[in-house]
Scaffold this active site. Structure first.
Site, PDB file in Angstrom:
ATOM      1  NE  ARG A   9      -4.338  -1.160  -0.024  1.00 25.01           N
ATOM      2  CZ  ARG A   9      -4.549  -2.066  -0.956  1.00 25.01           C
ATOM      3  NH1 ARG A   9      -3.603  -2.332  -1.856  1.00 25.01           N
ATOM      4  NH2 ARG A   9      -5.685  -2.742  -1.014  1.00 25.01           N
ATOM      5  CD  GLU A  61      -2.915   3.770  -5.795  1.00 24.29           C
ATOM      6  OE1 GLU A  61      -3.745   2.987  -6.283  1.00 24.29           O
ATOM      7  OE2 GLU A  61      -1.946   3.403  -5.104  1.00 24.29           O
ATOM      8  CG  HIS A  97      -2.990  -0.169  -7.291  1.00 27.88           C
ATOM      9  ND1 HIS A  97      -3.354   0.475  -6.148  1.00 27.88           N
ATOM     10  CD2 HIS A  97      -3.023  -1.495  -6.968  1.00 27.88           C
ATOM     11  CE1 HIS A  97      -3.599  -0.388  -5.184  1.00 27.88           C
ATOM     12  NE2 HIS A  97      -3.395  -1.597  -5.663  1.00 27.88           N
TER      13      HIS A  97
END
Length: 317
Positions: free
Chosen positions: A237, A266, A284
């Protein structure tokens, strides 16, 4: 009839499978839910199928009063965008989709290791820009991955899957740091601190879950301990990394490069990272195959089915 909100368009057979379970509203937007949409989701639906970016915070739950929703069937292994304790306090169960993501995420870890160490992204940009002048003996010399030492932060399923790829496929020695002792089926050496890991390894990969306990877990201390030729990769993450500290380490030449699939804020990516040739950046892509995303969606469907049948939830968190 049970009302179900699906917060994003679903891949393949997942959408039809969800529609069999009740009266379904499926958003056609890929943007995260707004605060108003999250409040409506809790108030008007029995079940919500959210995903990364739908930030069901303690504040959202506090504003919900007595919500209608009784299940958040999260699409994804990570659930740090949901305040699970606040959900439970209101009688809302939370599930996730582990297992389905393991191999695909480990594959992206391997891709990023090779991209950053062997300068793959930089080389492709050179070719596309018409700047390649032909092969020569000193062109774009990178770090030879075979036989190097890999450091894994977080030796869960994904960390183990990546370590196996690196050890068995590339002859790499594996060092790891984890909060939970593991019985492993491959050779690996545990260390008792991130600093020790950084000092021992040529490549460090973050495989820890997100959440308050791991926020900024990897920062200035780790990067200071790493070798000048070492590379850092993040497939977990974004907020487990202090992005400012990473940028400082890269810009000052204290580490050689980085490969990132996730970002602290993000989808915003700092301009400093975008400008660095020694950083490989992906949007991602960890689980981005049809087979894997379908498996994730069907796992969420099974969690919903169990909930509706009054059965134990297969993947409660």
């Amino acid at each position: 009839m049970t009302k179900i909100l699906v917060t994003r368009p679903m891949p393949g057979r997942v959408g039809p499978a969800v529609r069999e379970l009740g009266e379904v509203e499926m958003r056609d937007s890929n943007l995260p839910l707004s605060e108003d949409e999250m409040r409506r989701a809790l108030a008007e639906f029995d079940i919500v199928l959210p995903t990364l970016g739908d930030r069901f915070s303690a504040g959202i739950f506090a504003a919900a009063g007595q919500p209608r929703a009784r299940l958040l069937a999260n699409f994804g292994m990570g659930y740090n965008h949901i305040d699970v304790a606040a959900a439970r306090a209101l009688g809302i169960a939370v599930t996730n989709t582990p297992g389905a993501v393991t191999d695909a995420t480990a594959d992206i870890g391997m891709l990023l290791i090779l991209m950053t160490c062997r300068r793959g992204g930089e080389g492709e940009r050179m070719v596309r820009a018409g700047r390649w002048e032909g092969w020569h003996p000193t062109q774009m010399l990178g770090l030879h991955v075979t036989g190097k030492t890999l450091g894994i932060v977080g030796m869960g399923n994904i960390g183990q899957a990546l370590a196996r790829r690196c050890h068995h496929g590339f002859g790499m020695d594996v060092v790891y740091y984890t909060r939970t002792p593991r019985a492993l089926d491959f050779p690996a050496t545990p260390v008792d601190s991130l600093a020790a890991l950084g000092a021992a390894c040529d490549i460090v990969v973050s495989c820890v879950p997100g959440g308050a306990e791991t926020r900024h877990m990897m920062g200035a201390d780790l990067f200071a301990a790493m070798k000048p030729h070492a590379h850092f990769v993040n497939i977990s993450r974004g907020d487990v990394v202090d992005e400012a500290a990473l940028i400082a380490a890269l810009s000052e030449g204290r580490i050689a490069g980085a490969g990132l699939d996730v970002y602290e804020f993000e989808p915003q990516v700092p301009a400093a990272l975008l400008a660095m040739e020694n950083v490989a950046l992906l949007p991602h892509l960890g689980t981005a195959t049809l087979e894997v995303r379908e498996s994730m969606g069907m796992m969420a469907v099974e969690n919903i089915r169990a909930f509706l049948a009054g059965q134990p939830l297969p993947n409660a968190v």
